[in-house]
Design an enzyme around this catalytic site. Structure first.
Site, PDB file in Angstrom:
ATOM      1  N   GLY A  14       2.059  63.315  42.007  1.00 18.66           N
ATOM      2  CA  GLY A  14       0.988  64.227  41.597  1.00 18.66           C
ATOM      3  C   GLY A  14      -0.220  63.590  41.075  1.00 18.66           C
ATOM      4  O   GLY A  14      -0.281  62.756  40.130  1.00 18.66           O
ATOM      5  N   ARG A  75       3.729  61.750  48.561  1.00 17.66           N
ATOM      6  CA  ARG A  75       5.166  61.745  48.237  1.00 17.66           C
ATOM      7  C   ARG A  75       5.761  60.973  49.363  1.00 17.66           C
ATOM      8  O   ARG A  75       5.327  61.178  50.530  1.00 17.66           O
ATOM      9  CB  ARG A  75       5.562  63.175  47.936  1.00 17.66           C
ATOM     10  CG  ARG A  75       5.000  63.491  46.769  1.00 17.66           C
ATOM     11  CD  ARG A  75       5.695  64.826  46.056  1.00 17.66           C
ATOM     12  NE  ARG A  75       5.176  64.829  44.641  1.00 17.66           N
ATOM     13  CZ  ARG A  75       4.355  65.579  44.115  1.00 17.66           C
ATOM     14  NH1 ARG A  75       3.540  66.378  44.792  1.00 17.66           N
ATOM     15  NH2 ARG A  75       3.962  65.566  42.885  1.00 17.66           N
ATOM     16  N   ASP A 106       7.061  61.076  36.140  1.00 18.67           N
ATOM     17  CA  ASP A 106       8.354  60.419  36.196  1.00 18.67           C
ATOM     18  C   ASP A 106       8.991  60.136  37.211  1.00 18.67           C
ATOM     19  O   ASP A 106       9.863  59.025  37.619  1.00 18.67           O
ATOM     20  CB  ASP A 106       9.108  61.487  35.131  1.00 18.67           C
ATOM     21  CG  ASP A 106       9.682  62.580  35.892  1.00 18.67           C
ATOM     22  OD1 ASP A 106      10.699  62.941  35.500  1.00 18.67           O
ATOM     23  OD2 ASP A 106       8.731  63.077  36.531  1.00 18.67           O
ATOM     24  N   THR A 129      -0.067  61.632  34.749  1.00 21.09           N
ATOM     25  CA  THR A 129       0.429  63.122  35.153  1.00 21.09           C
ATOM     26  C   THR A 129      -0.255  63.855  34.194  1.00 21.09           C
ATOM     27  O   THR A 129      -0.447  63.663  33.003  1.00 21.09           O
ATOM     28  CB  THR A 129       1.919  63.110  35.075  1.00 21.09           C
ATOM     29  OG1 THR A 129       2.199  64.658  35.041  1.00 21.09           O
ATOM     30  CG2 THR A 129       2.391  62.476  33.618  1.00 21.09           C
ATOM     31  N   ASP A 131       1.305  66.538  33.138  1.00 22.71           N
ATOM     32  CA  ASP A 131       2.007  67.462  32.300  1.00 22.71           C
ATOM     33  C   ASP A 131       2.351  67.060  31.027  1.00 22.71           C
ATOM     34  O   ASP A 131       2.939  67.529  30.064  1.00 22.71           O
ATOM     35  CB  ASP A 131       3.377  67.270  33.196  1.00 22.71           C
ATOM     36  CG  ASP A 131       3.146  68.040  34.476  1.00 22.71           C
ATOM     37  OD1 ASP A 131       2.274  68.805  34.774  1.00 22.71           O
ATOM     38  OD2 ASP A 131       3.983  67.590  35.554  1.00 22.71           O
ATOM     39  N   ASP A 133       4.589  64.699  30.076  1.00 19.58           N
ATOM     40  CA  ASP A 133       6.090  64.632  29.926  1.00 19.58           C
ATOM     41  C   ASP A 133       6.743  63.281  30.108  1.00 19.58           C
ATOM     42  O   ASP A 133       7.918  63.157  30.184  1.00 19.58           O
ATOM     43  CB  ASP A 133       6.817  65.720  31.103  1.00 19.58           C
ATOM     44  CG  ASP A 133       6.499  65.289  32.545  1.00 19.58           C
ATOM     45  OD1 ASP A 133       5.699  64.224  32.605  1.00 19.58           O
ATOM     46  OD2 ASP A 133       7.138  65.923  33.394  1.00 19.58           O
ATOM     47  N   ARG A 166      -6.724  94.524  28.004  1.00 23.02           N
ATOM     48  CA  ARG A 166      -5.327  94.312  28.840  1.00 23.02           C
ATOM     49  C   ARG A 166      -4.700  93.222  28.610  1.00 23.02           C
ATOM     50  O   ARG A 166      -5.141  92.312  27.571  1.00 23.02           O
ATOM     51  CB  ARG A 166      -6.019  93.610  30.346  1.00 23.02           C
ATOM     52  CG  ARG A 166      -6.220  94.777  31.040  1.00 23.02           C
ATOM     53  CD  ARG A 166      -6.598  94.150  32.519  1.00 23.02           C
ATOM     54  NE  ARG A 166      -6.763  95.407  33.302  1.00 23.02           N
ATOM     55  CZ  ARG A 166      -7.552  95.551  34.489  1.00 23.02           C
ATOM     56  NH1 ARG A 166      -8.499  94.637  34.702  1.00 23.02           N
ATOM     57  NH2 ARG A 166      -7.927  96.600  35.117  1.00 23.02           N
ATOM     58  N   ARG A 175       5.439  71.660  34.610  1.00 23.18           N
ATOM     59  CA  ARG A 175       6.761  71.387  35.142  1.00 23.18           C
ATOM     60  C   ARG A 175       7.801  72.008  34.060  1.00 23.18           C
ATOM     61  O   ARG A 175       7.440  72.979  33.823  1.00 23.18           O
ATOM     62  CB  ARG A 175       7.125  70.114  35.417  1.00 23.18           C
ATOM     63  CG  ARG A 175       6.649  69.844  37.132  1.00 23.18           C
ATOM     64  CD  ARG A 175       7.501  68.807  37.834  1.00 23.18           C
ATOM     65  NE  ARG A 175       6.984  67.368  37.498  1.00 23.18           N
ATOM     66  CZ  ARG A 175       6.977  66.395  38.015  1.00 23.18           C
ATOM     67  NH1 ARG A 175       7.934  66.161  39.209  1.00 23.18           N
ATOM     68  NH2 ARG A 175       6.456  65.220  37.606  1.00 23.18           N
ATOM     69  N   GLU A 226       4.585  77.058  33.740  1.00 23.17           N
ATOM     70  CA  GLU A 226       5.252  77.352  35.234  1.00 23.17           C
ATOM     71  C   GLU A 226       6.721  76.400  35.143  1.00 23.17           C
ATOM     72  O   GLU A 226       6.723  75.385  34.609  1.00 23.17           O
ATOM     73  CB  GLU A 226       4.666  76.411  36.200  1.00 23.17           C
ATOM     74  CG  GLU A 226       4.255  75.270  36.099  1.00 23.17           C
ATOM     75  CD  GLU A 226       4.003  74.198  37.163  1.00 23.17           C
ATOM     76  OE1 GLU A 226       3.868  74.839  38.348  1.00 23.17           O
ATOM     77  OE2 GLU A 226       4.234  73.020  37.251  1.00 23.17           O
ATOM     78  N   ARG A 250      -1.835  91.946  33.490  1.00 22.69           N
ATOM     79  CA  ARG A 250      -2.343  91.186  34.799  1.00 22.69           C
ATOM     80  C   ARG A 250      -1.904  89.696  34.730  1.00 22.69           C
ATOM     81  O   ARG A 250      -1.426  89.102  33.490  1.00 22.69           O
ATOM     82  CB  ARG A 250      -3.874  90.996  34.694  1.00 22.69           C
ATOM     83  CG  ARG A 250      -4.540  92.482  35.015  1.00 22.69           C
ATOM     84  CD  ARG A 250      -4.288  92.738  36.488  1.00 22.69           C
ATOM     85  NE  ARG A 250      -5.135  94.092  36.841  1.00 22.69           N
ATOM     86  CZ  ARG A 250      -4.665  95.288  36.506  1.00 22.69           C
ATOM     87  NH1 ARG A 250      -3.484  95.531  35.936  1.00 22.69           N
ATOM     88  NH2 ARG A 250      -5.278  96.286  36.687  1.00 22.69           N
TER      89      ARG A 250
END
Ligand code: ADP
Length: 326
Positions: A14, A75, A106, A129, A131, A133, A166, A175, A226, A250
């Protein structure tokens, strides 16, 4: 492996803002130290197909401010096989590349680790990344920029959420890590974050609703990481519709816009320091380590540790969010 004269550099997996700043830093630091540099295009794919070009200092001019990666990323299924890695190794030899600097997440560092072990190639990893992580570094290249992009989006969603009174679920990347969701929630003043790290302990949605969300407020924003573990924002919205039909709910999925944009000052400095340190590591005969920064100090983390997938989230932050969202 003899004296290192030429290094290859690639970005893989990514993309993340700041990868270009890292490419620039690795290239310039290598040239400064008398090494030749070759850019490998499209991650491991370029190593397998031989898409490789020598980089001079001017090839990395004017890129520090650019998002994405000038080397492209991809990839590469072939590299997952021994035969593919053998072709990659043969190309490395043909190009007279003695060591690799791999910028990626990773998966990319797992590939580097396997390649280094099988073919005795010195590999240095840089954590690239959004993320955050990877274990052994306080932050990864791209994380800070992505966090700022999330804030920008949530600030805008807040305007419409408030006008309509809302409940919004905003899904962010990460991830199986909740860094973006949790810190994004704190920084944007969101009411809650639903993150994989807490999913086994409590039903976070139920807790949020039972604690009486909205109270004095006229809108609520929940950041959701996510992940299959949280189920994602759509799943949570469905649950609210079924279990608490009185709420007007929403969903916004921020998606790939989190990956783009000009890197923040933090990410540019991080990428520059890590990139320069990767060449120091090579000169010191380090191999098969990821370069990280912990407590403002450069550290070398063995690949095996960096990719363990257990970088802990600071649980104090969960409490801060809880306290401040009353
Ligand atoms: P990220 O680096 O962002 O986590 P991926 O998980 O998609 O991204 O990995 C990027 C690439 O790294 C893969 O396409 C593959 O070429 C290589 N890679 C990942 N895991 C392995 C593995 N177990 N063995 C060899 N190569 C791997």
């Amino acid at each position: 492996m003899g004296v290192i004269k030429c290094i290859g550099i690639l970005t893989s997996g990514g993309d993340a803002p700041g990868m270009n700043a890292a490419i620039r830093a690795v290239t310039r630091a290598a040239i400064y130290n008398g090494l030749k540099v070759k850019g490998i295009y499209r991650g491991y794919k370029g190593l397998v197909t031989g898409e490789i070009k020598e980089f001079k200092s001017q090839d990395v001019s004017n890129i520090i401010q650019l998002g994405g990666t000038i080397l492209k990323t991809a990839r590469c299924q072939e590299f997952m096989t021994y035969e593919g890695r053998q072709v990659a190794y043969d190309n490395m030899k043909k190009e007279e590349i003695d060591a690799l600097v791999v910028i990626g997440g990773d998966g990319s560092l797992t590939g580097a680790r396997i390649f280094a072990q099988e073919f005795d190639v010195p590999c240095i990893g840089l954590p690239g990344t959004i993320d955050n992580d990877l274990y052994g570094t306080d932050t990864t290249i791209g994380y800070d920029t992505a966090l700022n992009t999330i804030l920008d989006a949530v600030d805008k969603i807040r305007d419409t959420a408030t006008s309509h009174e809302r409940l919004f679920f905003v899904e962010v990347m990460g991830r199986d890590a909740g860094f973006l969701a949790l810190n994004g929630a704190i920084a944007s003043g969101a009411e809650a974050a639903i993150i994989p790290e807490c999913s086994t302990e409590v039903d976070q949605l139920e807790e949020f609703i039972k604690n009486g969300f909205r109270k004095s407020k006229n809108s609520s924003i929940v950041l959701v990481a996510e992940s299959e573990i949280t189920g994602g924002a759509m799943h949570l919205a469905e649950r609210v519709k079924n279990e608490f039909p009185e709420y007007d709910v929403r969903v916004t999925i921020l998606g790939h816009l989190q990956r783009g944009g000009s890197p923040s000052a933090h990410d540019r400095i991080l990428a520059s320091r890590l990139g320069a340190a990767s060449i120091d590591a090579i000169m010191e005969d380090q191999r098969n380590v990821m370069i990280g920064i912990e407590h403002d100090q450069i550290v070398y983390i063995p690949f095996s540790k960096a990719i363990k997938k257990d970088k802990p989230i600071n649980k104090d932050l969960v409490n801060v969010l809880k306290e401040l969202s009353i």
